[in-house]
Design a protein around this motif. Structure first.
Motif, mmCIF file in Angstrom:
data_model
loop_
_atom_site.group_PDB
_atom_site.id
_atom_site.type_symbol
_atom_site.label_atom_id
_atom_site.label_comp_id
_atom_site.label_asym_id
_atom_site.label_seq_id
_atom_site.Cartn_x
_atom_site.Cartn_y
_atom_site.Cartn_z
ATOM 1 N N UNK A 95 44.530 36.987 53.977
ATOM 2 C CA UNK A 95 44.667 38.367 53.528
ATOM 3 C C UNK A 95 44.931 38.344 52.030
ATOM 4 N N UNK A 96 44.160 39.068 51.278
ATOM 5 C CA UNK A 96 44.377 39.154 49.844
ATOM 6 C C UNK A 96 45.262 40.353 49.541
ATOM 7 N N UNK A 97 46.106 40.178 48.561
ATOM 8 C CA UNK A 97 47.056 41.215 48.201
ATOM 9 C C UNK A 97 46.814 41.659 46.760
ATOM 10 N N UNK A 98 46.960 42.957 46.502
ATOM 11 C CA UNK A 98 46.609 43.579 45.224
ATOM 12 C C UNK A 98 47.361 43.128 43.972
ATOM 13 N N UNK A 126 52.792 40.286 26.003
ATOM 14 C CA UNK A 126 51.653 41.009 26.582
ATOM 15 C C UNK A 126 50.548 40.058 27.028
ATOM 16 N N UNK A 127 50.760 38.747 26.798
ATOM 17 C CA UNK A 127 49.709 37.778 27.119
ATOM 18 C C UNK A 127 49.981 37.001 28.405
ATOM 19 N N UNK A 128 51.067 37.337 29.106
ATOM 20 C CA UNK A 128 51.383 36.585 30.324
ATOM 21 C C UNK A 128 50.336 36.883 31.395
ATOM 22 N N UNK A 129 49.778 35.854 31.990
ATOM 23 C CA UNK A 129 48.701 35.999 32.972
ATOM 24 C C UNK A 129 49.251 35.845 34.387
ATOM 25 N N UNK A 130 49.016 36.854 35.224
ATOM 26 C CA UNK A 130 49.436 36.756 36.624
ATOM 27 C C UNK A 130 48.197 36.721 37.511
ATOM 28 N N UNK A 131 48.407 36.369 38.781
ATOM 29 C CA UNK A 131 47.289 36.283 39.717
ATOM 30 C C UNK A 131 46.719 37.666 40.010
ATOM 31 N N UNK A 132 45.473 37.705 40.389
ATOM 32 C CA UNK A 132 44.831 38.958 40.766
ATOM 33 C C UNK A 132 44.965 39.240 42.260
ATOM 34 N N UNK A 133 45.343 38.233 43.014
ATOM 35 C CA UNK A 133 45.564 38.402 44.449
ATOM 36 C C UNK A 133 46.460 37.274 44.942
ATOM 37 N N UNK A 160 47.189 46.886 42.181
ATOM 38 C CA UNK A 160 47.983 46.174 41.175
ATOM 39 C C UNK A 160 47.894 44.659 41.260
ATOM 40 N N UNK A 161 47.016 44.114 42.047
ATOM 41 C CA UNK A 161 46.897 42.663 42.149
ATOM 42 C C UNK A 161 48.184 42.025 42.639
ATOM 43 N N UNK A 162 48.500 40.846 42.092
ATOM 44 C CA UNK A 162 49.672 40.087 42.559
ATOM 45 C C UNK A 162 50.943 40.532 41.844
ATOM 46 N N UNK A 163 51.200 41.836 41.890
ATOM 47 C CA UNK A 163 52.435 42.396 41.359
ATOM 48 C C UNK A 163 53.115 43.180 42.480
ATOM 49 N N UNK A 164 54.446 43.132 42.507
ATOM 50 C CA UNK A 164 55.130 43.828 43.589
ATOM 51 C C UNK A 164 56.428 44.451 43.105
ATOM 52 N N UNK A 165 56.967 45.315 43.956
ATOM 53 C CA UNK A 165 58.292 45.885 43.758
ATOM 54 C C UNK A 165 59.112 45.583 44.995
ATOM 55 N N UNK A 166 60.424 45.522 44.810
ATOM 56 C CA UNK A 166 61.289 45.223 45.939
ATOM 57 C C UNK A 166 62.505 46.149 45.909
#
Length: 223
Positions: free
Chosen positions: A4-7, A35-42, A112-118
């Protein structure tokens, strides 16, 4: 195995998720967030869910404060708007014996790809008042079968400073040396100063179980 891919978008990273006392040189820095930090897209569900033990971090915690930290992500659902997990944070302070267990809801918005809130319950996330823990977005920088790196950053409107937060987890309390070398190399490639990370040693963690409440005393009736 079903994948399962997550946003994708900015995060609560590693769990994890968890700060208490402000310490000079730990997490708080002059200037604005990068502003250049790279996070996953999924994020792959099988790689993300399950139990993770924190080994290194850069947060607003006192690095001497905790000896045990663990996260457990349990998959709940996926729909058009978001993917949801149950998040459980387990910690033991160096100067205490009682485990601190916080349970909350972790959501990856679908756009939002691989970003989350908790959000933990009750709605009082630990940490300094300057961090907006409920609305902070955490970015998954690396999601590997054996290690996980989460990142977050917030600018302080009251000053020309920002808080850079990093959580590094592995699947084991005592990961192999090559695993530690892998995630350290990964952090350096992302421009994160590994010399500023503190370490969690997982000593006397009671096997990460909440001790049972003592049994109520027996009422003895003499006849």
């Amino acid at each position: 195995m079903l994948k399962h891919l997550i946003a994708n978008s900015p995060l609560l990273v590693l769990i994890f998720l968890t700060s208490s006392y402000l310490v000079a040189g730990q997490g708080r820095k002059p200037g604005s967030c990068r502003t250049d930090i790279q996070h996953l897209q999924s994020v792959n569900r099988e790689d993300f869910e399950g139990i993770w033990y924190m080994h290194h971090g850069m947060t607003l915690d006192d690095p001497r404060d905790f000896r045990c930290r663990r996260m457990n992500f349990t998959y709940l659902y996926i729909n058009a708007d978001e993917t949801g997990y149950r998040a459980e944070a387990f910690r033991i302070r160096n100067r205490g014996e009682t485990p601190i267990v916080s349970v909350g809801s972790l959501k990856f918005p679908s756009n939002c790809g691989a970003q989350f809130r908790i959000t933990y319950w009750p709605r009082a996330n630990p940490g300094t008042g300057e961090i907006d823990w409920i609305n902070l977005r955490y970015k998954v920088l690396t999601s590997h079968s054996v290690f996980l790196i989460i990142y977050a950053c917030q600018n302080f409107e009251s000053s020309s400073e920002h808080a850079e937060l990093v959580w590094v987890y592995s699947r084991s309390c005592t990961p192999w040396r090559w695993i530690e070398q892998m995630y350290m190399d990964d952090l350096r490639e992302k421009g994160i100063d590994v010399d500023q990370l503190y370490r969690i040693y997982h000593r006397e963690c009671r096997n990460y179980e909440v001790p049972p409440r003592p049994a109520a005393p027996l009422l003895v009736i003499h006849i």
